[in-house]
Write a protein that holds these residues in place. Structure first.
Motif, PDB file in Angstrom:
ATOM      1  N   GLY A  95       0.806  -1.241   0.098  1.00 24.55           N
ATOM      2  CA  GLY A  95      -0.045  -0.006  -0.024  1.00 24.55           C
ATOM      3  C   GLY A  95       0.852   1.255  -0.044  1.00 24.55           C
ATOM      4  N   LYS A  96       2.070   1.002   0.038  1.00 23.20           N
ATOM      5  CA  LYS A  96       3.176   2.401  -0.015  1.00 23.20           C
ATOM      6  C   LYS A  96       3.965   2.276  -1.049  1.00 23.20           C
ATOM      7  CE  LYS A  96       2.889   3.378   5.109  1.00 23.20           C
ATOM      8  NZ  LYS A  96       3.793   3.539   6.034  1.00 23.20           N
ATOM      9  N   ASP A  97       4.152   3.382  -1.516  1.00 18.72           N
ATOM     10  CA  ASP A  97       5.119   3.530  -2.861  1.00 18.72           C
ATOM     11  C   ASP A  97       6.626   3.434  -2.027  1.00 18.72           C
ATOM     12  OD1 ASP A  97       3.254   3.953  -4.636  1.00 18.72           O
ATOM     13  OD2 ASP A  97       3.372   6.225  -4.359  1.00 18.72           O
ATOM     14  N   LEU A  98       7.352   2.369  -2.865  1.00 18.94           N
ATOM     15  CA  LEU A  98       8.628   2.204  -2.442  1.00 18.94           C
ATOM     16  C   LEU A  98       9.693   3.142  -3.544  1.00 18.94           C
ATOM     17  CD1 LEU A  98      11.148   1.079  -0.733  1.00 18.94           C
ATOM     18  CD2 LEU A  98      10.765  -1.022  -2.403  1.00 18.94           C
ATOM     19  N   VAL A  99      10.192   4.194  -3.085  1.00 15.86           N
ATOM     20  CA  VAL A  99      11.062   5.144  -3.975  1.00 15.86           C
ATOM     21  C   VAL A  99      12.424   5.008  -3.486  1.00 15.86           C
ATOM     22  CG1 VAL A  99      11.565   7.435  -4.464  1.00 15.86           C
ATOM     23  CG2 VAL A  99       9.402   6.813  -4.159  1.00 15.86           C
ATOM     24  N   VAL A 116      24.305  -1.621 -10.044  1.00 14.79           N
ATOM     25  CA  VAL A 116      23.482  -1.235  -8.769  1.00 14.79           C
ATOM     26  C   VAL A 116      22.022  -0.780  -9.231  1.00 14.79           C
ATOM     27  CG1 VAL A 116      22.818   0.524  -7.002  1.00 14.79           C
ATOM     28  CG2 VAL A 116      25.195  -0.318  -7.470  1.00 14.79           C
ATOM     29  N   MET A 117      21.896  -0.028 -10.325  1.00  8.11           N
ATOM     30  CA  MET A 117      20.363   0.151 -10.766  1.00  8.11           C
ATOM     31  C   MET A 117      19.794  -1.020 -11.367  1.00  8.11           C
ATOM     32  SD  MET A 117      21.228   3.784 -12.976  1.00  8.11           S
ATOM     33  CE  MET A 117      19.929   3.685 -13.953  1.00  8.11           C
ATOM     34  N   ASP A 118      20.567  -2.008 -11.687  1.00 11.60           N
ATOM     35  CA  ASP A 118      20.023  -3.352 -12.416  1.00 11.60           C
ATOM     36  C   ASP A 118      19.384  -4.189 -11.253  1.00 11.60           C
ATOM     37  OD1 ASP A 118      19.335  -5.247 -14.231  1.00 11.60           O
ATOM     38  OD2 ASP A 118      21.108  -6.432 -13.503  1.00 11.60           O
ATOM     39  N   GLN A 119      20.212  -3.996 -10.020  1.00 13.17           N
ATOM     40  CA  GLN A 119      19.727  -4.798  -8.654  1.00 13.17           C
ATOM     41  C   GLN A 119      18.315  -4.008  -8.278  1.00 13.17           C
ATOM     42  OE1 GLN A 119      20.828  -7.301  -6.652  1.00 13.17           O
ATOM     43  NE2 GLN A 119      22.137  -7.771  -8.696  1.00 13.17           N
ATOM     44  N   ILE A 120      18.105  -2.731  -8.276  1.00 15.87           N
ATOM     45  CA  ILE A 120      17.273  -1.994  -7.694  1.00 15.87           C
ATOM     46  C   ILE A 120      16.047  -2.355  -8.708  1.00 15.87           C
ATOM     47  CG2 ILE A 120      16.226   0.271  -7.407  1.00 15.87           C
ATOM     48  CD1 ILE A 120      18.869   1.055  -6.513  1.00 15.87           C
ATOM     49  N   ARG A 121      15.982  -2.463 -10.000  1.00 17.57           N
ATOM     50  CA  ARG A 121      15.208  -2.340 -10.830  1.00 17.57           C
ATOM     51  C   ARG A 121      14.374  -3.925 -11.026  1.00 17.57           C
ATOM     52  NH1 ARG A 121      16.296  -0.976 -16.760  1.00 17.57           N
ATOM     53  NH2 ARG A 121      13.810  -1.203 -16.786  1.00 17.57           N
ATOM     54  N   GLN A 122      15.166  -5.001 -10.425  1.00 14.64           N
ATOM     55  CA  GLN A 122      14.723  -6.346 -10.064  1.00 14.64           C
ATOM     56  C   GLN A 122      13.734  -6.367  -8.951  1.00 14.64           C
ATOM     57  OE1 GLN A 122      17.981  -8.938  -9.292  1.00 14.64           O
ATOM     58  NE2 GLN A 122      19.045  -8.455 -11.169  1.00 14.64           N
ATOM     59  N   VAL A 123      13.302  -5.180  -8.010  1.00 17.25           N
ATOM     60  CA  VAL A 123      12.300  -5.453  -7.312  1.00 17.25           C
ATOM     61  C   VAL A 123      11.041  -4.724  -7.836  1.00 17.25           C
ATOM     62  CG1 VAL A 123      11.802  -4.268  -4.756  1.00 17.25           C
ATOM     63  CG2 VAL A 123      14.267  -4.834  -5.120  1.00 17.25           C
ATOM     64  N   GLU A 124      10.141  -5.648  -7.759  1.00 19.45           N
ATOM     65  CA  GLU A 124       8.988  -5.105  -8.469  1.00 19.45           C
ATOM     66  C   GLU A 124       8.211  -4.075  -7.683  1.00 19.45           C
ATOM     67  OE1 GLU A 124       5.022  -7.598 -10.078  1.00 19.45           O
ATOM     68  OE2 GLU A 124       7.008  -8.435 -10.044  1.00 19.45           O
ATOM     69  N   GLY A 125       7.763  -3.126  -8.285  1.00 20.34           N
ATOM     70  CA  GLY A 125       7.168  -1.758  -7.723  1.00 20.34           C
ATOM     71  C   GLY A 125       7.978  -0.920  -7.337  1.00 20.34           C
ATOM     72  N   LYS A 127      10.444   2.223  -7.603  1.00 21.50           N
ATOM     73  CA  LYS A 127      10.747   3.512  -8.172  1.00 21.50           C
ATOM     74  C   LYS A 127      11.801   4.066  -7.959  1.00 21.50           C
ATOM     75  CE  LYS A 127       5.779   4.731  -8.552  1.00 21.50           C
ATOM     76  NZ  LYS A 127       4.726   5.671  -8.238  1.00 21.50           N
ATOM     77  N   MET A 128      12.842   4.312  -8.842  1.00 20.14           N
ATOM     78  CA  MET A 128      14.174   4.741  -8.664  1.00 20.14           C
ATOM     79  C   MET A 128      14.410   6.187  -9.405  1.00 20.14           C
ATOM     80  SD  MET A 128      17.596   2.854  -9.896  1.00 20.14           S
ATOM     81  CE  MET A 128      17.067   2.737 -11.594  1.00 20.14           C
TER      82      MET A 128
END
Length: 135
Positions: A95-99, A116-125, A127-128
């Protein structure tokens, strides 16, 4: 026996303000110290690159920092790059945005930032956002 009234000089009423000044300084100290902790200090100090289109983020839930040496931190805790996606997943709440804000030092190689960006993008939902200084 008759009692005589003793002539005592009348002492004028006084308000001692020294304790009041002490209380005011204590309250002032409390407010100064509490405002120091209200600032946003999620990431570690790095030399951020500059961008003219930089915009502030309203909701930041995780800060990933890459320092000059390429050491990776998640919310000021050192971390291996292989475990980054799992650590970010644990910060996600329904229910909360993950930025996730990426603070990368300007001298870090492009290869390391992309990893590092690739690792973050693997988390669904998730936002980077990439942290920059305003020019």
């Amino acid at each position: 026996m008759r009692r005589r009234a003793i002539d005592e000089p009348e002492v004028p009423s006084q308000i001692n303000i020294v304790p009041m000044i002490d209380v005011i300084f204590a309250i002032l100290t409390f407010f100064i110290m509490s405002t120091l902790f209200l600032g946003r200090f999620e990431g570690l100090a790095v030399n951020l690159p500059k961008a003219q289109s930089a915009k502030p983020q309203k909701t930041i839930r995780a800060t990933v920092t890459l320092d000059k040496q390429g050491t990776l931190y998640l919310n000021k805790s050192p971390l291996a790059i292989d475990t980054l996606s799992n650590a970010v997943r644990q910060l996600d709440e329904p229910g909360k945005d993950l930025v996730v804000v990426l603070n990368a030092d300007g001298s870090v190689t492009h290869d390391r930032v992309v990893a590092v960006m690739d690792q973050i993008r693997q988390v669904e939902g998730a936002k980077m956002a990439i942290a920059t200084k305003r020019q």
